[in-house]
Scaffold this active site. Structure first.
Site, mmCIF file in Angstrom:
data_model
loop_
_atom_site.group_PDB
_atom_site.id
_atom_site.type_symbol
_atom_site.label_atom_id
_atom_site.label_comp_id
_atom_site.label_asym_id
_atom_site.label_seq_id
_atom_site.Cartn_x
_atom_site.Cartn_y
_atom_site.Cartn_z
ATOM 1 N N HIS A 63 0.805 -1.216 0.000
ATOM 2 C CA HIS A 63 0.000 0.000 0.000
ATOM 3 C C HIS A 63 0.843 1.273 0.000
ATOM 4 O O HIS A 63 0.620 2.150 -0.836
ATOM 5 C CB HIS A 63 -1.047 0.021 1.107
ATOM 6 C CG HIS A 63 -2.008 1.138 0.854
ATOM 7 N ND1 HIS A 63 -2.948 1.093 -0.153
ATOM 8 C CD2 HIS A 63 -2.121 2.368 1.387
ATOM 9 C CE1 HIS A 63 -3.593 2.240 -0.211
ATOM 10 N NE2 HIS A 63 -3.116 3.038 0.714
ATOM 11 N N TYR A 91 1.757 5.077 -2.500
ATOM 12 C CA TYR A 91 2.101 6.465 -2.157
ATOM 13 C C TYR A 91 3.506 6.826 -2.605
ATOM 14 O O TYR A 91 3.808 7.997 -2.818
ATOM 15 C CB TYR A 91 1.864 6.723 -0.663
ATOM 16 C CG TYR A 91 0.386 6.842 -0.438
ATOM 17 C CD1 TYR A 91 -0.260 8.053 -0.639
ATOM 18 C CD2 TYR A 91 -0.393 5.726 -0.134
ATOM 19 C CE1 TYR A 91 -1.621 8.165 -0.537
ATOM 20 C CE2 TYR A 91 -1.760 5.818 -0.023
ATOM 21 C CZ TYR A 91 -2.367 7.041 -0.225
ATOM 22 O OH TYR A 91 -3.726 7.142 -0.139
ATOM 23 N N ARG A 114 -10.822 -10.677 -12.235
ATOM 24 C CA ARG A 114 -9.510 -10.187 -12.687
ATOM 25 C C ARG A 114 -8.514 -11.334 -12.631
ATOM 26 O O ARG A 114 -8.861 -12.439 -12.225
ATOM 27 C CB ARG A 114 -9.041 -9.032 -11.808
ATOM 28 C CG ARG A 114 -8.854 -9.394 -10.350
ATOM 29 C CD ARG A 114 -8.296 -8.237 -9.556
ATOM 30 N NE ARG A 114 -8.469 -8.427 -8.123
ATOM 31 C CZ ARG A 114 -7.554 -8.103 -7.215
ATOM 32 N NH1 ARG A 114 -6.411 -7.595 -7.597
ATOM 33 N NH2 ARG A 114 -7.787 -8.283 -5.940
ATOM 34 N N ARG A 115 -7.279 -11.028 -13.042
ATOM 35 C CA ARG A 115 -6.183 -12.019 -13.013
ATOM 36 C C ARG A 115 -6.515 -13.296 -13.774
ATOM 37 O O ARG A 115 -6.097 -14.388 -13.387
ATOM 38 C CB ARG A 115 -5.839 -12.405 -11.572
ATOM 39 C CG ARG A 115 -5.154 -11.319 -10.786
ATOM 40 C CD ARG A 115 -4.804 -11.864 -9.421
ATOM 41 N NE ARG A 115 -3.963 -10.942 -8.692
ATOM 42 C CZ ARG A 115 -4.144 -10.604 -7.412
ATOM 43 N NH1 ARG A 115 -5.143 -11.113 -6.730
ATOM 44 N NH2 ARG A 115 -3.316 -9.782 -6.825
ATOM 45 N N HIS A 167 -9.475 0.375 -11.382
ATOM 46 C CA HIS A 167 -9.049 1.318 -10.336
ATOM 47 C C HIS A 167 -7.581 1.687 -10.471
ATOM 48 O O HIS A 167 -7.217 2.845 -10.484
ATOM 49 C CB HIS A 167 -9.327 0.715 -8.952
ATOM 50 C CG HIS A 167 -8.697 1.484 -7.840
ATOM 51 N ND1 HIS A 167 -9.153 2.726 -7.452
ATOM 52 C CD2 HIS A 167 -7.621 1.226 -7.045
ATOM 53 C CE1 HIS A 167 -8.391 3.181 -6.473
ATOM 54 N NE2 HIS A 167 -7.458 2.299 -6.204
ATOM 55 N N PHE A 168 -6.701 0.683 -10.606
ATOM 56 C CA PHE A 168 -5.293 1.104 -10.641
ATOM 57 C C PHE A 168 -4.879 1.710 -11.983
ATOM 58 O O PHE A 168 -3.869 2.394 -12.053
ATOM 59 C CB PHE A 168 -4.308 0.068 -10.079
ATOM 60 C CG PHE A 168 -4.355 -1.322 -10.613
ATOM 61 C CD1 PHE A 168 -3.966 -1.601 -11.895
ATOM 62 C CD2 PHE A 168 -4.740 -2.369 -9.791
ATOM 63 C CE1 PHE A 168 -3.960 -2.893 -12.374
ATOM 64 C CE2 PHE A 168 -4.759 -3.671 -10.258
ATOM 65 C CZ PHE A 168 -4.368 -3.927 -11.556
ATOM 66 N N HIS A 169 -5.732 1.530 -12.987
ATOM 67 C CA HIS A 169 -5.420 2.257 -14.225
ATOM 68 C C HIS A 169 -5.839 3.725 -14.158
ATOM 69 O O HIS A 169 -5.349 4.538 -14.949
ATOM 70 C CB HIS A 169 -6.054 1.557 -15.433
ATOM 71 C CG HIS A 169 -5.251 0.375 -15.888
ATOM 72 N ND1 HIS A 169 -5.502 -0.909 -15.474
ATOM 73 C CD2 HIS A 169 -4.177 0.291 -16.701
ATOM 74 C CE1 HIS A 169 -4.620 -1.739 -16.014
ATOM 75 N NE2 HIS A 169 -3.797 -1.039 -16.758
#
Lengths: 550, 40
Positions: A217, A221, A433-434, A368-370
Site C-alpha cells: 500500500h 504512495y 480479474r487475473r 481502479h489502478f489504471h
C-alpha cells in the site's frame, strides 16, 4: 542548467524507465487482445507471463527509475550540485537497481516467474527472481540514502533553516519508501528466497501476504507522492503563482508517512487468518488518508483559482477559463488530477470493509489502478517528461513536439476512459480479474456481463490499443528530446525546470522534525501490526510447498 | 498586518465549492456501491 554529471545520472534513470515502459506497454497491448480472444500466444509465451511483465515493468520499474530521475534533477536544482560521494553512491545504487531489474525481467521472459506483480505464495518463481527483486529494493535504498546525504549536507550548511519544499518532499518520500520496503525485504529475504532455493520446504502464506501488503500500500504512495510533488511545486510555477501554503504542503506530506503504512490489511479484507478487529482498525487508519488527500485537492484548486483570477477570471468559476490550457505542461497534469477524483473515490470504496466484497477479485480493481497509477501518476510523469528531458539534454522542445504531446495525452485520456470504465462496470457485474480469456463454459449469467456497449471485450481492446498508440507517440517524443531535436542556442530556446517559490517564513519548524514523524509512524505501525503478525507466527497455519502453475 | 489581511481576503470561494464537488463525487460513488452491496 544542472551540472553535467548530475544531468547524466538523471538521464540514465529516465532511459531505463522508458525502456521498461516500452516492454510493459507492449505486454499490455497483447493482454487486451488475448482477453478479447483475438490473439493466441505461441507456446513459449504465456498470458500470465506477460501479465507479470506488464505489472512489474510499468508499476515498479518505470515508476521507480522515473521517480529517481525527477528526485535527482530537483535535488540538484534546489540544493545545489551533487558532491563526488553523493554521485558515486547514486551510481552504485543505480547499477544495483538495474542489475536487479535485468535479473527479474530475464526470469519473467524465460518463463520462470509468471507469479504476477504481487508474487503471492504459494506460486513459486525461480529464486533468482526474488534475488532480482531484493537487489532492486536495495539499489533504490542506496540511491535514496545518497539523496538524503545530499540533503543532510545542505542542512549542515544551513543550520536551523527549513529545507526547500522540493527537498523536503523528496526526503519524505524516501523515508516512506524505506519504512515500507522493510516488509517486502523481510518476506523476500526470510521467506521467499529460502523457500525458492529449497532450503526450507514450506512457506507461511498468510505472513508473506501480510508483509507484502505492509509494503504494497505505501508503494502506491511512493508513486503518488512524486506526482504530488509536481502538483505542489511545479504546477504553481507554470500558473505563475507561488505555492499556496508551504505549511499545508509539508503537513500533508508527513501525514502520508503516518497513514499510508499501517493500512495494508485493507488489501486483505477477504482473507481468513486476520481477525475483524485488526482489519477494522486498519480500515479506519486508511480513511485518515482522506485528510491529506483533500488538503491536496484544496491546494490545487486554490492554485487554479488564484492564477485564473490573476489572469482576469471573474465570478465564482470564471477563473477556470483563464487557465493556461495551451500549455502542455499544465494540461497534461490537470487531466492527471481530474482522473484522480474518481480514482481516489474508488480507493475509498475498495478500502471499505463490506464494499470490498463487491469489488475484490473483479476487474473493478484493474480499472481502479489504471485511473490511479495508470493515469494520475503516469500522466503526471508524462507532463514532466515533456520538459525534463529537454531541460537535461539542452535540446529544444519544438511546437511540433508540443502538438504531438497534446495528441498523446488526448489519446491516453480517451483510451483510458474506455478501458477503465469498461473494467469498472464489468467488475461491479462480477467479471473476475487475473484471468486470461475465458468463455465461462458458455454460462448465461457470465456472458451477459459482456453484452453492454461499454462493457465488452472489444471496448477494452479498443481502449488498450489507443493507449498503446499514445505510448508509442510518447516514446517518439522521448527519443526526439533525448537524441534528435536540435540543441538550444538562444536563451529563450532553453527549456526551464519550473519550480515555484514557497514562502516558508510562517512554516512551523516541527514539520521538519524527522524523528517526530518517523517515531509516530513506527508507533502506528506497531499498534496496527505487532499483535496480528505475532499471532500469524505463533499460531502459524500449515506451511505450503511451492506451486508452479504455468 | 495589511499583507496578512490581504492574504486572508483572497477570494477562494470557487476552490471551496470545487473541493465540495470532489467530496460529493466520493460520497455519491460510495453510496452507489453501498446500495449494490445491500441489494446483493
Amino acid at each position: 542548467m544542472l551540472a553535467a554529471a548530475d544531468r547524466k545520472l538523471a538521464l540514465w534513470n529516465i532511459g531505463v524507465a522508458y525502456t521498461a515502459f516500452l516492454i510493459g506497454t507492449l505486454a499490455g497491448l497483447l493482454q487486451v487482445f488475448i482477453r478479447n480472444d483475438r490473439l493466441e500466444l505461441p507456446a513459449w509465451l504465456d498470458y500470465y507471463q506477460i501479465l507479470t511483465a506488464h505489472g512489474v515493468l510499468l508499476a515498479l520499474i518505470f515508476t521507480t527509475f522515473f521517480i529517481f530521475a525527477f528526485f535527482i534533477s530537483g535535488m540538484s536544482k534546489s540544493l545545489g550540485t551533487f558532491g563526488p560521494k553523493v554521485l558515486l553512491w547514486n551510481w552504485i545504487g543505480f547499477v544495483v537497481m538495474l542489475t536487479g531489474t535485468v535479473l527479474a525481467t530475464v526470469m519473467i521472459v524465460i518463463g520462470e516467474a509468471s507469479v504476477l506483480y504481487t508474487f503471492y505464495a504459494p506460486l513459486m518463481a525461480s529464486p533468482w527472481y526474488y534475488v532480482g527483486l531484493a537487489l532492486f529494493v536495495v539499489g533504490s535504498w542506496i540511491m535514496g540514502f545518497a539523496l538524503v546525504g545530499h540533503y543532510m549536507k545542505w542542512k549542515k550548511a544551513n543550520r536551523g533553516e527549513l529545507s526547500p519544499l522540493f527537498a523536503f518532499m523528496t526526503v519524505t518520500t524516501i523515508v516512506l519508501w524505506v519504512i515500507a520496503c522493510l516488509g517486502v525485504v523481510a518476506t523476500v529475504l526470510f521467506q521467499y528466497i529460502p523457500w525458492a532455493f529449497g532450503w526450507v520446504d514450506t512457506i507461511n502464506v498468510e505472513l508473506s501476504r501480510t508483509l507484502f501488503w505492509y509494503f504494497g500500500h505505501p508503494l502506491v504512495y511512493f508513486w503518488l507522492l512524486p506526482a504530488y510533488m509536481a502538483w505542489y511545486t511545479v504546477v504553481p510555477k507554470i500558473l505563475g503563482v507561488p505555492v499556496f501554503s508551504d505549511s499545508l504542503a509539508r503537513l500533508a506530506f508527513v501525514l502520508f508517512i503516518l497513514f499510508s503504512i499501517p493500512v495494508g490489511f485493507h488489501h486483505q479484507l477477504m482473507e481468513p487468518g486476520i481477525s475483524d478487529f485488526w482489519k477494522f482498525l486498519q480500515v479506519v487508519l486508511t480513511f485518515m488518508v482522506i485528510i491529506p488527500s483533500l488538503m491536496t485537492a484544496f491546494s490545487m484548486f486554490a492554485n487554479f483559482e488564484r492564477a485564473g483570477r490573476k489572469n482576469g477570471g471573474k465570478g465564482l468559476f470564471g477563473w477556470f477559463t483563464k487557465l493556461p490550457w495551451k500549455d502542455l505542461r499544465f494540461t497534461s497534469i490537470f487531466i492527471a488530477m481530474a482522473f484522480f477524483i474518481p480514482g481516489g473515490a474508488g480507493g475509498i470504496i475498495n478500502a471499505s470493509f463490506q464494499l470490498n466484497e463487491i469489488v475484490h477479485n473483479t476487474l473493478w480493481i484493474v480499472g481502479h489502478f489504471h485511473i490511479t497509477v495508470g493515469t494520475p501518476v503516469a500522466m503526471t510523469f508524462m507532463g514532466l517528461t515533456y520538459w525534463l528531458i529537454p531541460y537535461l539534454t539542452g535540446r529544444k522542445f519544438s511546437n511540433t513536439m508540443k502538438k504531438l504531446g497534446f495528441i498523446q495525452i488526448g489519446l491516453w485520456s480517451v483510451g483510458m476512459l474506455l478501458m477503465s470504465t469498461a473494467q469498472h462496470i464489468l467488475g461491479l457485474l462480477g467479471a473476475p480479474r487475473r484471468t486470461a480469456y475465458s468463455g465461462y463454459n458458455g454460462h448465461e449469467s457470465a456472458l451477459e456481463w459482456f453484452d453492454g456497449i461499454l462493457t465488452n471485450h472489444v471496448t477494452m481492446a479498443v481502449g488498450g490499443s489507443i493507449l498503446f498508440l499514445s505510448a508509442m507517440l510518447l516514446l517518439y517524443i522521448v527519443i526526439m528530446s533525448a537524441f534528435v531535436s536540435p540543441k538550444a542556442v538562444e536563451p529563450d530556446e532553453f527549456v526551464e525546470f519550473p519550480l515555484a517559490e514557497s514562502d516558508k517564513r510562517a512554516t512551523p519548524k516541527f514539520l521538519e522534525n524527522w524523528w517526530l514523524w518517523i517515531g509516530m509512524a513506527f508507533l502506528l505501525i506497531i499498534i496496527a501490526y505487532a499483535i496480528p503478525i505475532a499471532q500469524m507466527i505463533q499460531h502459524a497455519p500449515p506451511g505450503s510447498r511451492g506451486f508452479i502453475t504455468w | 498586518m495589511t499583507k496578512k489581511k490581504q492574504e486572508h481576503e483572497e477570494n477562494l470561494k470557487g476552490t471551496l465549492i470545487s473541493v465540495f464537488f470532489v467530496g460529493f463525487v466520493i460520497v455519491a460513488m460510495w453510496v452507489a456501491v453501498y446500495l449494490m452491496y445491500l441489494s446483493q
